[in-house]
Design an enzyme around this catalytic site. Sequence first.
Site, short mmCIF file in Angstrom:
data_model
loop_
_atom_site.label_atom_id
_atom_site.label_comp_id
_atom_site.label_asym_id
_atom_site.label_seq_id
_atom_site.Cartn_x
_atom_site.Cartn_y
_atom_site.Cartn_z
N LYS A 224 -5.00 16.91 19.90
CA LYS A 224 -5.22 17.48 21.23
C LYS A 224 -6.44 18.40 21.27
CE LYS A 224 -0.70 16.68 23.19
NZ LYS A 224 0.59 17.20 23.65
N ARG A 258 5.52 15.04 16.96
CA ARG A 258 5.02 13.80 17.57
C ARG A 258 3.56 13.65 17.15
NH1 ARG A 258 2.23 12.49 22.14
NH2 ARG A 258 2.79 10.58 23.22
#
Length: 283
Positions: A224, A258
């Site tokens: 991210k 995740r």
Amino acid sequence: MPHPTHLQCGSHRLDLARPRVMGILNITPDSFADGGRHFDHELALTHARRMQADGADIIDVGGESTRPGAAAVSERTEIARVIPVIEALAAEKFLVSVDTMKPGVMRAAIAAGAAMINDVRALQARGALEAVAASGCAVCLMHMQGKPRTMQSDPNYLDVVRDVRDFLVGRALIAEGAGIARDRIAIDPGFGFGKTMAHNLALLRSLRVFAQTGYPVLAGLSRKATIGEITGRPVEERMAGSVAAALNAVAHGAAIVRVHDVRETADALNVWLAVETGAKAGK
Ligand code: 7PJ
């Protein structure tokens, strides 16, 4: 609240005595992380089997990109992308999760054998609570401020940890009230979903606050923007930073991480676990 022992996902009982890895399987042409390489269904299955062999406990299948600025897709398109893959993976006894906000996709995925619904809108869409309640599936309730297209424009909170925790506990209680048993619910602060880097780091540092709710915590930081901001790396060079973030999340109480890079994350977790507990690698 005591540490949760397991997450019930349909007929799969996911033992949470050790941290678990959720491998990301994006079936979107615009997926920023894999450049759309896994749109082809056979390629997607090959990648999922690879992740399973590398140590993924859950395969998270997504047909709609929720990255900042991404366009929405129709229910029909999303179903066409994810259902054949979910059917094939469920037939191979994989624990399959579906990353969707749409009740119609949830119902189709559950019928195809999905055992977990991963919803970045925390079952707020009309009919979503009922779709999950009518099944035996687990659900991951995630926090998002705003909508994917605009959520990064000006995120703001009074107290990000409290605001996000209160939202998630509220949604979890509503889910329980709708008939979803407590041992079927996981919560996720939603890193990057209407959050600045400072917000993300505050949430990660305080992840224990979320674990203390008694619901298992899922954390997704893989590749991210915050990892990019810290390291100065483009998305394809964020693996090491992402592994560090996953380890940090587990150290602060995350039950499930995740990730895109399953093999590297599983190795790192196994080393960390061996140091912490003396447990040897393996499932
Ligand atoms: C997350 C997710 C996350 C959960 C995405 C990306 C964007 N589901 N789906 N948590 N992120 N539960 O992978 O960068 O953080 S899509």
